[in-house]
Scaffold this motif. Structure first.
Motif, PDB file in Angstrom:
ATOM      1  N   PRO A 130       0.693  -1.072   0.060  1.00  0.00           N
ATOM      2  CA  PRO A 130      -0.033   0.020  -0.011  1.00  0.00           C
ATOM      3  C   PRO A 130       0.963   1.276  -0.125  1.00  0.00           C
ATOM      4  O   PRO A 130       1.757   1.373   1.157  1.00  0.00           O
ATOM      5  N   ILE A 131       0.602   2.148  -0.694  1.00  0.00           N
ATOM      6  CA  ILE A 131       1.546   3.207  -1.016  1.00  0.00           C
ATOM      7  C   ILE A 131       1.672   4.039   0.223  1.00  0.00           C
ATOM      8  O   ILE A 131       2.430   4.904   0.634  1.00  0.00           O
ATOM      9  N   TYR A 136       2.868   3.281   8.769  1.00  0.00           N
ATOM     10  CA  TYR A 136       4.208   3.607   8.105  1.00  0.00           C
ATOM     11  C   TYR A 136       4.346   4.790   7.311  1.00  0.00           C
ATOM     12  O   TYR A 136       5.616   5.367   7.171  1.00  0.00           O
ATOM     13  N   ALA A 137       3.206   5.398   6.398  1.00  0.00           N
ATOM     14  CA  ALA A 137       3.469   6.179   5.577  1.00  0.00           C
ATOM     15  C   ALA A 137       2.060   7.301   5.350  1.00  0.00           C
ATOM     16  O   ALA A 137       1.257   6.638   5.243  1.00  0.00           O
ATOM     17  N   SER A 138       2.398   8.475   5.903  1.00  0.00           N
ATOM     18  CA  SER A 138       0.977   9.137   5.795  1.00  0.00           C
ATOM     19  C   SER A 138       1.045  10.133   4.385  1.00  0.00           C
ATOM     20  O   SER A 138       0.252  11.120   4.167  1.00  0.00           O
ATOM     21  N   SER A 139       2.154   9.977   3.496  1.00  0.00           N
ATOM     22  CA  SER A 139       2.197  10.697   2.229  1.00  0.00           C
ATOM     23  C   SER A 139       3.059   9.763   1.226  1.00  0.00           C
ATOM     24  O   SER A 139       3.724   8.912   1.778  1.00  0.00           O
ATOM     25  N   PHE A 140       3.001  10.375   0.002  1.00  0.00           N
ATOM     26  CA  PHE A 140       3.911   9.661  -0.801  1.00  0.00           C
ATOM     27  C   PHE A 140       4.362  10.665  -1.930  1.00  0.00           C
ATOM     28  O   PHE A 140       3.543  11.734  -2.055  1.00  0.00           O
ATOM     29  N   HIS A 141       5.425  10.520  -2.697  1.00  0.00           N
ATOM     30  CA  HIS A 141       5.825  11.358  -3.703  1.00  0.00           C
ATOM     31  C   HIS A 141       6.490  10.362  -4.743  1.00  0.00           C
ATOM     32  O   HIS A 141       7.113   9.539  -4.505  1.00  0.00           O
ATOM     33  N   VAL A 142       6.078  10.959  -5.919  1.00  0.00           N
ATOM     34  CA  VAL A 142       6.346  10.336  -7.094  1.00  0.00           C
ATOM     35  C   VAL A 142       7.195  11.183  -7.929  1.00  0.00           C
ATOM     36  O   VAL A 142       7.048  12.183  -8.257  1.00  0.00           O
ATOM     37  N   ILE A 143       8.440  10.487  -8.293  1.00  0.00           N
ATOM     38  CA  ILE A 143       9.688  11.075  -8.815  1.00  0.00           C
ATOM     39  C   ILE A 143      10.084  10.630  -9.812  1.00  0.00           C
ATOM     40  O   ILE A 143      10.052   9.185 -10.080  1.00  0.00           O
ATOM     41  N   GLY A 164       7.448   9.568   4.432  1.00  0.00           N
ATOM     42  CA  GLY A 164       6.434   8.826   3.600  1.00  0.00           C
ATOM     43  C   GLY A 164       7.189   8.072   2.478  1.00  0.00           C
ATOM     44  O   GLY A 164       8.426   7.699   2.404  1.00  0.00           O
ATOM     45  N   THR A 165       6.215   7.499   1.643  1.00  0.00           N
ATOM     46  CA  THR A 165       6.780   6.565   0.613  1.00  0.00           C
ATOM     47  C   THR A 165       7.384   7.303  -0.760  1.00  0.00           C
ATOM     48  O   THR A 165       6.726   8.434  -1.249  1.00  0.00           O
ATOM     49  N   LEU A 166       8.494   6.981  -1.222  1.00  0.00           N
ATOM     50  CA  LEU A 166       9.043   7.605  -2.487  1.00  0.00           C
ATOM     51  C   LEU A 166       8.872   6.498  -3.373  1.00  0.00           C
ATOM     52  O   LEU A 166       9.295   5.230  -3.455  1.00  0.00           O
ATOM     53  N   VAL A 167       8.401   6.916  -4.691  1.00  0.00           N
ATOM     54  CA  VAL A 167       8.190   5.974  -5.844  1.00  0.00           C
ATOM     55  C   VAL A 167       8.940   6.673  -7.061  1.00  0.00           C
ATOM     56  O   VAL A 167       8.605   7.708  -7.456  1.00  0.00           O
ATOM     57  N   PHE A 168       9.877   5.973  -7.532  1.00  0.00           N
ATOM     58  CA  PHE A 168      10.605   6.397  -8.666  1.00  0.00           C
ATOM     59  C   PHE A 168       9.972   5.679 -10.082  1.00  0.00           C
ATOM     60  O   PHE A 168      10.039   4.498 -10.050  1.00  0.00           O
ATOM     61  N   LEU A 169       9.653   6.578 -11.183  1.00  0.00           N
ATOM     62  CA  LEU A 169       9.203   5.936 -12.140  1.00  0.00           C
ATOM     63  C   LEU A 169      10.530   6.102 -13.176  1.00  0.00           C
ATOM     64  O   LEU A 169      11.161   7.184 -13.074  1.00  0.00           O
ATOM     65  N   MET A 170      10.672   5.268 -14.246  1.00  0.00           N
ATOM     66  CA  MET A 170      11.661   5.336 -15.134  1.00  0.00           C
ATOM     67  C   MET A 170      12.864   5.538 -14.629  1.00  0.00           C
ATOM     68  O   MET A 170      13.776   6.247 -15.022  1.00  0.00           O
ATOM     69  N   GLY A 171      13.161   4.778 -13.567  1.00  0.00           N
ATOM     70  CA  GLY A 171      14.587   4.955 -12.875  1.00  0.00           C
ATOM     71  C   GLY A 171      15.555   3.701 -12.871  1.00  0.00           C
ATOM     72  O   GLY A 171      16.639   4.185 -12.111  1.00  0.00           O
ATOM     73  N   MET A 172      15.252   2.722 -13.609  1.00  0.00           N
ATOM     74  CA  MET A 172      16.019   1.441 -13.298  1.00  0.00           C
ATOM     75  C   MET A 172      17.608   1.942 -14.069  1.00  0.00           C
ATOM     76  O   MET A 172      18.484   1.407 -13.296  1.00  0.00           O
ATOM     77  N   VAL A 231      10.635   3.179  -1.992  1.00  0.00           N
ATOM     78  CA  VAL A 231      11.499   3.336  -1.072  1.00  0.00           C
ATOM     79  C   VAL A 231      10.559   3.636   0.132  1.00  0.00           C
ATOM     80  O   VAL A 231       9.965   4.823   0.037  1.00  0.00           O
ATOM     81  N   GLY A 232      10.672   2.864   1.187  1.00  0.00           N
ATOM     82  CA  GLY A 232       9.986   3.254   2.682  1.00  0.00           C
ATOM     83  C   GLY A 232       9.539   2.044   3.240  1.00  0.00           C
ATOM     84  O   GLY A 232       9.791   0.989   2.572  1.00  0.00           O
ATOM     85  N   GLU A 233       8.878   2.309   4.594  1.00  0.00           N
ATOM     86  CA  GLU A 233       8.496   1.236   5.231  1.00  0.00           C
ATOM     87  C   GLU A 233       7.472   0.435   4.975  1.00  0.00           C
ATOM     88  O   GLU A 233       7.347  -0.774   5.441  1.00  0.00           O
ATOM     89  N   VAL A 234       6.630   1.000   4.032  1.00  0.00           N
ATOM     90  CA  VAL A 234       5.364   0.216   3.250  1.00  0.00           C
ATOM     91  C   VAL A 234       5.966  -0.979   2.866  1.00  0.00           C
ATOM     92  O   VAL A 234       5.143  -1.995   2.603  1.00  0.00           O
ATOM     93  N   VAL A 235       7.146  -1.069   2.340  1.00  0.00           N
ATOM     94  CA  VAL A 235       7.700  -2.215   1.478  1.00  0.00           C
ATOM     95  C   VAL A 235       7.551  -3.515   2.102  1.00  0.00           C
ATOM     96  O   VAL A 235       7.167  -4.738   1.779  1.00  0.00           O
ATOM     97  N   GLN A 236       7.625  -3.582   3.514  1.00  0.00           N
ATOM     98  CA  GLN A 236       7.481  -4.637   4.562  1.00  0.00           C
ATOM     99  C   GLN A 236       6.282  -5.313   4.464  1.00  0.00           C
ATOM    100  O   GLN A 236       6.238  -6.480   4.766  1.00  0.00           O
TER     101      GLN A 236
END
Length: 465
Positions: A130-131, A136-143, A164-172, A231-236
Motif C-alpha cells: 500500500p502506498i 508507516y506512511a502518511s504521504s507519498f512522492h512520485v519522482i 512517507g513513501t518515495l516512488v521512482f518511475l523510469m529509474g532503473m 522506497v519506504g517502510e510500506v515495502v515490509q
C-alpha cells in the motif's frame, strides 16, 4: 465533422484496468497513436477500419520524435478524425500529456483527457504494497528517475528528507545513483526498497532489499525496465499482503469477445489474459429462395440464422415461411443459439439429414470451403494483422469456438506456429478440437466443455508443471 483528440491513459498493463470511458474512446477512434508499453490487447477494442500508428519510445531511442507526434495529432484532428493518443499509465504522470495538450490548445484543437491508473499506485498494490498506511506512511512522492532536460540533478537533499513513501518511475538505469544519493543525503542504509517489474502483467516480478543492497539484488535477479522503485517502510507489507491466487502468473490468450464470461473468470483466479482480434461481420446481399422447394434447413451457425431472419423481415417475410422445414443444427452450440432465438432444432447433425431438398445457411467463406454449398447470409472480414506476441510467452491458448480457431490461424506467423508447441491448447468442445486438427495442429489438445471445466483443467496443468 469536427475532429477531437483524446489523451488516453491505458493504465499499468492489465487490460481490465482500463477505464470505461477509455474503452468507449477506443471504440470510437478513427486513428490511434500508441506507445510501446501499452498492452497490445487494447488494440482489439479499436474498429477494424481505424488507422493505428506505433509511436513507441525505447530508452535513449525515440522511433517518432515528440514534435512529430504533436503535429500528427493536430493534422488528424483538423481533418475531422477522432484521434486517440494512447499512453501507458496516466497521460499526465510523466507521460508528456501536458506538453501535447498545450500544443493542441495552441493550434485550436478540441481535446479531452481520460485519466489512467498510474503504475505509481497500482504497481505497488499489485504486489501487496500500500502506498500509504497509517502505521508507516502518511504521504507519498512520485519522482522521475530521469534527469531534467537541462541536465540539472534532482533536489536530493529535499527528496531524502521527505516523510512517507518515495516512488521512482523510469529509474532503473539510474538505480545505483538513486540509492547512493538518498544514502549520502541522510536516508538510513537499512531503509526498505522494492522493485516491481511489469506490474499487473503475467511477467510481474518483485525484488526487495534495502538502500544498501537492492542494486546488487536487482542485478542478481536480472530485473530491468520497465520497473517501479519503491522506497519506504510500506515495502515490509508485501510479505503479508501480496496476492496468492491459483492462476497467479499464468498467461492466457483468448479471442476478443465483447461479453466474455471466460475472461473475468480467469482474471478472478489471478491469470493475466490477453486477446487476439476477431474477424468482423459484414452483411451481404441475400436473394431469398422459394422456400417451397426445400424440405430441410441446415443451419451451420446461429449468426447465419439471425442474419437470415433480418433479411426475411426486410423483404416482408417471417419465420412462418419456414414452418414446413425440418430444422437441423450443425452442432449442439448452434442448437443452443437457435433456442435463444425461439427455435428448437429437430436434429443435431454435422451433415444434412435430407439427401435432396436441403438448404444450408452459413458464413460465405465456410460454405465455400464445404462440400454442400448453400445460402450465405453474412461474411467474415479478417483483420489484416499478425498476432503481436511471441506465443512462447503464453502458458495456454483457449479456443471457445471453431470460428476463433480460424481467426487465430489467420494471424499466426511461421515462427509463432513453431512456438505453439510450448503452449497448452484448450478447445471448448469436440467441434473446436476438430477445427484445430483441420488447421494442422498435431499436438495434444485439452478438451473442456464449460468455463468451470476450463478453469479446473488449467489449474491442474499449472499445478502439475
Amino acid at each position: 465533422m469536427i475532429g477531437r483528440v483524446t489523451l488516453l491513459g491505458a493504465g499499468p498493463g492489465n487490460p481490465e484496468l482500463l477505464t470505461l470511458l477509455g474503452k468507449r474512446r477506443l471504440k470510437e477512434a478513427d486513428v490511434v497513436l500508441y506507445d510501446r508499453l501499452i498492452n497490445p490487447s487494447l488494440l482489439a477494442l479499436v474498429p477494424a477500419q481505424a488507422e493505428r500508428i506505433d509511436v513507441g519510445k525505447l530508452p535513449n531511442f525515440h522511433k517518432v520524435k515528440q514534435s512529430v507526434i504533436n503535429q500528427l495529432l493536430v493534422d488528424y484532428a483538423q481533418n475531422g478524425k477522432q484521434v486517440v493518443r494512447l499512453k501507458a499509465g496516466d497521460p499526465y504522470v510523466f507521460g508528456r500529456g501536458g506538453e501535447e495538450g498545450q500544443f493542441l490548445r495552441e493550434h485550436g484543437v478540441t481535446f479531452d483527457v481520460v485519466p489512467g491508473l498510474t503504475s505509481a499506485i497500482t504497481g505497488l498494490a499489485a504486489v501487496g504494497i500500500p502506498i500509504t498506511h497509517r502505521d508507516y506512511a502518511s504521504s507519498f512522492h512520485v519522482i522521475t528517475g530521469h534527469r531534467q532536460a537541462d541536465g540539472r540533478q534532482l533536489d536530493w537533499e529535499n527528496i531524502a528528507h521527505q516523510e512517507g513513501t518515495l516512488v521512482f518511475l523510469m529509474g532503473m538505469a539510474a538505480l545505483t545513483d538513486i540509492c547512493q544519493s538518498l544514502m549520502s543525503h541522510g536516508r538510513q542504509v537499512t531503509t526498505p526498497v522494492a522493485i516491481v517489474q511489469w506490474a499487473t502483467q503475467w511477467r510481474q516480478r518483485l525484488v526487495t532489499g534495502t538502500l544498501k543492497d537492492i542494486d546488487a539484488r536487482a542485478h542478481e535477479q536480472q530485473i530491468g525496465s520497465p520497473a517501479i522503485i519503491v522506497v519506504g517502510e510500506v515495502v515490509q507489507l508485501a510479505a503479508i499482503l501480496q496476492p496468492t491466487l491459483s492462476l497467479q502468473g499464468v498467461h492466457v490468450l483468448l479471442p476478443y469477445t465483447v461479453n466474455s464470461q471466460l475472461y473475468p473468470a480467469l482474471q478472478d483466479r489471478g491469470a493475466t489474459v490477453d486477446f487476439y482480434e476477431r474477424s468482423t461481420v459484414s452483411r451481404i446481399p441475400v436473394k431469398l429462395p422459394d422456400w417451397t422447394h426445400y424440405r430441410e434447413l441446415f443451419i451451420c451457425d446461429g449468426l447465419a440464422y439471425r442474419e437470415l431472419l433480418k433479411e426475411m423481415v426486410n423483404k416482408g417475410q417471417d419465420q412462418r415461411q419456414l414452418a414446413h422445414l425440418h430444422i437441423t443444427a450443425k452442432n449442439p452450440t448452434v442448437a443452443k443459439r437457435l433456442q435463444r432465438q425461439g427455435i428448437l432444432a429437430d436434429e443435431v447433425s454435422d451433415t444434412p439429414m435430407v439427401a435432396e431438398g436441403s438448404l444450408a445457411i452459413g458464413e460465405k467463406g465456410h460454405l465455400a470451403r464445404s462440400s454442400c454449398g448453400g445460402l450465405a447470409t453474412y461474411e467474415l472480414i479478417a483483420k489484416n494483422s499478425e498476432l503481436p506476441w511471441q506465443l512462447e510467452e503464453f502458458q495456454a491458448i483457449i479456443f471457445p469456438s471453431s470460428a476463433s480457431v480460424q481467426d487465430f490461424m489467420m494471424g499466426v506467423s511461421r515462427e509463432q506456429w513453431q512456438q505453439m508447441a510450448q503452449c497448452k491448447l484448450i478447445a471448448m468442445g469436440k467441434q473446436v478440437e476438430q477445427a484445430l486438427r483441420q488447421a494442422g495442429i498435431e499436438q495434444v489438445v485439452i478438451q473442456a466443455t464449460t468455463i468451470d471445466d476450463v478453469l479446473t483443467k488449467l489449474e491442474r496443468q499449472v499445478t502439475h508443471e
